[in-house]
Design a protein around this motif. Structure first.
Motif, PDB file in Angstrom:
ATOM      1  N   CYS A  62      -3.154   1.226 -30.129  1.00  8.33           N
ATOM      2  CA  CYS A  62      -1.917   1.422 -29.368  1.00  8.33           C
ATOM      3  C   CYS A  62      -2.004   2.541 -28.323  1.00  8.33           C
ATOM      4  CB  CYS A  62      -0.747   1.659 -30.316  1.00  8.33           C
ATOM      5  SG  CYS A  62      -0.871   3.160 -31.310  1.00  8.33           S
ATOM      6  N   ASP A  63      -2.878   3.526 -28.504  1.00  4.98           N
ATOM      7  CA  ASP A  63      -2.975   4.646 -27.556  1.00  4.98           C
ATOM      8  C   ASP A  63      -4.105   4.481 -26.542  1.00  4.98           C
ATOM      9  OD1 ASP A  63      -0.815   6.036 -28.569  1.00  4.98           O
ATOM     10  OD2 ASP A  63      -2.025   7.162 -30.018  1.00  4.98           O
ATOM     11  N   LYS A  64      -4.682   3.300 -26.459  1.00  4.04           N
ATOM     12  CA  LYS A  64      -5.848   3.108 -25.589  1.00  4.04           C
ATOM     13  C   LYS A  64      -5.576   3.526 -24.140  1.00  4.04           C
ATOM     14  CE  LYS A  64      -9.188  -0.239 -23.860  1.00  4.04           C
ATOM     15  NZ  LYS A  64      -8.995   0.058 -22.423  1.00  4.04           N
ATOM     16  N   LEU A  65      -4.593   2.913 -23.521  1.00  2.00           N
ATOM     17  CA  LEU A  65      -4.311   3.226 -22.111  1.00  2.00           C
ATOM     18  C   LEU A  65      -3.820   4.653 -21.934  1.00  2.00           C
ATOM     19  CD1 LEU A  65      -2.591  -0.101 -20.956  1.00  2.00           C
ATOM     20  CD2 LEU A  65      -4.989   0.580 -20.712  1.00  2.00           C
ATOM     21  N   TYR A  66      -3.017   5.119 -22.864  1.00  2.00           N
ATOM     22  CA  TYR A  66      -2.468   6.482 -22.795  1.00  2.00           C
ATOM     23  C   TYR A  66      -3.582   7.534 -22.776  1.00  2.00           C
ATOM     24  CZ  TYR A  66      -0.060  10.735 -24.320  1.00  2.00           C
ATOM     25  OH  TYR A  66       0.397  12.017 -24.431  1.00  2.00           O
ATOM     26  N   LEU A  67      -4.632   7.298 -23.537  1.00  2.00           N
ATOM     27  CA  LEU A  67      -5.727   8.263 -23.626  1.00  2.00           C
ATOM     28  C   LEU A  67      -6.759   8.089 -22.511  1.00  2.00           C
ATOM     29  CD1 LEU A  67      -6.302   8.247 -27.496  1.00  2.00           C
ATOM     30  CD2 LEU A  67      -5.327  10.106 -26.134  1.00  2.00           C
ATOM     31  N   GLN A  68      -6.842   6.906 -21.943  1.00  2.16           N
ATOM     32  CA  GLN A  68      -7.878   6.654 -20.945  1.00  2.16           C
ATOM     33  C   GLN A  68      -7.448   6.955 -19.508  1.00  2.16           C
ATOM     34  OE1 GLN A  68      -8.975   2.526 -22.156  1.00  2.16           O
ATOM     35  NE2 GLN A  68     -11.042   3.346 -22.343  1.00  2.16           N
ATOM     36  N   ILE A  69      -6.250   6.577 -19.131  1.00  2.00           N
ATOM     37  CA  ILE A  69      -5.828   6.687 -17.729  1.00  2.00           C
ATOM     38  C   ILE A  69      -5.936   8.107 -17.166  1.00  2.00           C
ATOM     39  CG2 ILE A  69      -3.906   6.383 -16.127  1.00  2.00           C
ATOM     40  CD1 ILE A  69      -5.333   3.793 -17.065  1.00  2.00           C
ATOM     41  N   TYR A 103     -11.458   0.022 -14.563  1.00  2.00           N
ATOM     42  CA  TYR A 103     -11.976   0.615 -13.324  1.00  2.00           C
ATOM     43  C   TYR A 103     -10.828   0.863 -12.344  1.00  2.00           C
ATOM     44  CZ  TYR A 103     -12.092  -3.732 -10.417  1.00  2.00           C
ATOM     45  OH  TYR A 103     -11.776  -4.849  -9.692  1.00  2.00           O
ATOM     46  N   ASP A 104     -11.069   1.790 -11.442  1.00  2.00           N
ATOM     47  CA  ASP A 104     -10.053   2.264 -10.504  1.00  2.00           C
ATOM     48  C   ASP A 104     -10.224   1.551  -9.160  1.00  2.00           C
ATOM     49  OD1 ASP A 104      -8.381   3.667  -8.789  1.00  2.00           O
ATOM     50  OD2 ASP A 104      -8.896   5.633  -9.605  1.00  2.00           O
ATOM     51  N   SER A 105      -9.359   0.580  -8.891  1.00  2.00           N
ATOM     52  CA  SER A 105      -9.498  -0.206  -7.657  1.00  2.00           C
ATOM     53  C   SER A 105      -9.076   0.574  -6.416  1.00  2.00           C
ATOM     54  CB  SER A 105      -8.687  -1.496  -7.764  1.00  2.00           C
ATOM     55  OG  SER A 105      -7.305  -1.232  -7.768  1.00  2.00           O
ATOM     56  N   LYS A 106      -8.333   1.671  -6.594  1.00  2.00           N
ATOM     57  CA  LYS A 106      -7.953   2.493  -5.443  1.00  2.00           C
ATOM     58  C   LYS A 106      -9.179   3.235  -4.908  1.00  2.00           C
ATOM     59  CE  LYS A 106      -4.862   6.217  -3.935  1.00  2.00           C
ATOM     60  NZ  LYS A 106      -3.791   7.174  -4.321  1.00  2.00           N
ATOM     61  N   ASP A 158      -8.390  11.300 -13.269  1.00  2.00           N
ATOM     62  CA  ASP A 158      -8.067  12.447 -12.406  1.00  2.00           C
ATOM     63  C   ASP A 158      -9.309  12.996 -11.712  1.00  2.00           C
ATOM     64  OD1 ASP A 158      -5.347  12.490 -12.695  1.00  2.00           O
ATOM     65  OD2 ASP A 158      -5.327  13.956 -14.304  1.00  2.00           O
ATOM     66  N   ASP A 159     -10.451  12.869 -12.369  1.00  2.00           N
ATOM     67  CA  ASP A 159     -11.722  13.285 -11.782  1.00  2.00           C
ATOM     68  C   ASP A 159     -12.106  12.262 -10.717  1.00  2.00           C
ATOM     69  OD1 ASP A 159     -14.400  13.795 -11.157  1.00  2.00           O
ATOM     70  OD2 ASP A 159     -14.909  14.395 -13.202  1.00  2.00           O
ATOM     71  N   GLU A 160     -12.240  12.704  -9.470  1.00  2.00           N
ATOM     72  CA  GLU A 160     -12.504  11.787  -8.356  1.00  2.00           C
ATOM     73  C   GLU A 160     -13.836  11.058  -8.483  1.00  2.00           C
ATOM     74  OE1 GLU A 160     -10.680  10.666  -5.765  1.00  2.00           O
ATOM     75  OE2 GLU A 160      -9.046  11.631  -6.850  1.00  2.00           O
ATOM     76  N   LYS A 161     -14.745  11.599  -9.276  1.00  2.00           N
ATOM     77  CA  LYS A 161     -16.048  10.956  -9.430  1.00  2.00           C
ATOM     78  C   LYS A 161     -16.012   9.792 -10.420  1.00  2.00           C
ATOM     79  CE  LYS A 161     -18.694  15.200  -8.494  1.00  2.00           C
ATOM     80  NZ  LYS A 161     -19.686  16.170  -9.071  1.00  2.00           N
ATOM     81  N   VAL A 162     -14.942   9.738 -11.213  1.00  2.00           N
ATOM     82  CA  VAL A 162     -14.862   8.728 -12.264  1.00  2.00           C
ATOM     83  C   VAL A 162     -14.347   7.405 -11.694  1.00  2.00           C
ATOM     84  CG1 VAL A 162     -13.741   8.080 -14.433  1.00  2.00           C
ATOM     85  CG2 VAL A 162     -14.535  10.423 -14.086  1.00  2.00           C
ATOM     86  N   MET A 165      -2.026  12.919 -14.502  1.00  2.00           N
ATOM     87  CA  MET A 165      -1.899  11.814 -13.552  1.00  2.00           C
ATOM     88  C   MET A 165      -0.568  11.099 -13.772  1.00  2.00           C
ATOM     89  SD  MET A 165      -4.324   8.465 -13.014  1.00  2.00           S
ATOM     90  CE  MET A 165      -5.542   9.327 -12.043  1.00  2.00           C
ATOM     91  N   GLN A 166       0.132  10.810 -12.656  1.00  2.00           N
ATOM     92  CA  GLN A 166       1.381  10.074 -12.770  1.00  2.00           C
ATOM     93  C   GLN A 166       1.096   8.644 -13.188  1.00  2.00           C
ATOM     94  OE1 GLN A 166       2.414  10.562  -8.560  1.00  2.00           O
ATOM     95  NE2 GLN A 166       2.378   8.348  -8.344  1.00  2.00           N
TER      96      GLN A 166
END
Length: 251
Positions: free
Chosen positions: A100-107, A160-163, A111-115, A1-2
């Motif tokens: 320190c790697d929280k966002l890097y590992l979670q974002i 959570y993904d607001s998009k 990519d899974d549209e169901k998540v 994911m970009q």
């Protein structure tokens, strides 16, 4: 994911002892596309001056103040959500910490549209920041049906993904974060655990959720009023949720 911006919502009230370390844990993120929206619920201590120093140093940190003290994190969080410009919305209370790697590992898990929600395991620390290997782990995947059996999504770990789902706001009630996750997963989305310990939850004696009698009422109200379950079914879920909560509490 970009890379997509993450809006981090941090309510603050009289947190001068902890807020600097909380902010520093965000600045240390290896994923750098973020903004931190700190919403002060009319603190009477030195929190404002501490936060303002960080605002001067990093333009990604933004500071807001409520017009009057609300007495709960719900109103400040909702202000933060309203002001958020990022696709992803995360939560971090003013006394907790991120690895320190929280966002890097979670974002990338979005990519899974169901998540719709990504969360993680976490570690408990005491008021002084000391650890004793008190790790709280959660299931790798959570659906609405599974979440009905008790809250396994720690707010300080969740994004959570607001998009995908639009902006979602908290309702003012006990266990508001649990009701919040249920409202999202009820739409058919799933919550995914990163599988890593990515945050530190500070256990404080003044914690509102430490009163287990209140927790029982909160669970029951969510099942009855929010989820529209019968009395018998609501009581059934309350017992299951309390059983799970007990083992999380004693860790």
């Amino acid at each position: 994911m970009q890379s997509h911006k993450v809006s981090i919502i941090t309510p603050v009230y009289n947190s001068e002892t902890f807020i600097a370390k909380t902010i520093q844990s965000v600045i240390a993120q290896t994923y750098t596309d973020w903004e931190m929206l700190i919403v002060d619920d009319c603190s009477t201590d030195n929190s404002k001056s501490i936060v303002e120093e960080f605002v001067k140093q990093d333009e990604r940190i933004k500071y807001f103040v409520t017009t009057s003290p609300s007495g709960s994190p719900t109103f400040p969080r909702n202000i933060g959500i309203e002001m958020a410009s990022g696709r992803f919305i995360a939560f971090l209370d003013s006394d907790d910490l991120w690895n320190c790697d929280k966002l890097y590992l979670q974002i990338p898990l979005f990519d899974d549209e169901k998540v719709g929600i990504v969360f993680s395991n976490y570690e408990k620390i005491n008021e002084d920041g000391d650890t004793n290997e008190r790790f709280v782990t959660a299931p790798s995947l959570v659906t609405y049906k599974k979440l009905m059996k008790g809250n396994v999504i720690a707010c300080l770990t969740a994004i959570y993904d607001s998009k995908k789902i639009g902006k979602v706001y908290f309702t003012k009630q006990g266990h508001e974060d649990y009701a919040f996750w249920l409202s999202i997963l009820k739409r058919g989305y799933i919550a995914k655990n990163s599988g890593h310990i990515l945050a530190k939850y500070r256990v404080r004696k003044s914690s509102v959720s430490s009163n287990k009698f209140k927790v029982i009422k909160w669970y029951y109200k969510i099942y009855r009023q929010n989820e529209k379950l019968s009395v018998i079914v609501s009581i059934y879920y309350v017992f299951i949720a309390l059983f799970k909560s007990f083992f999380k509490y004693i860790k």
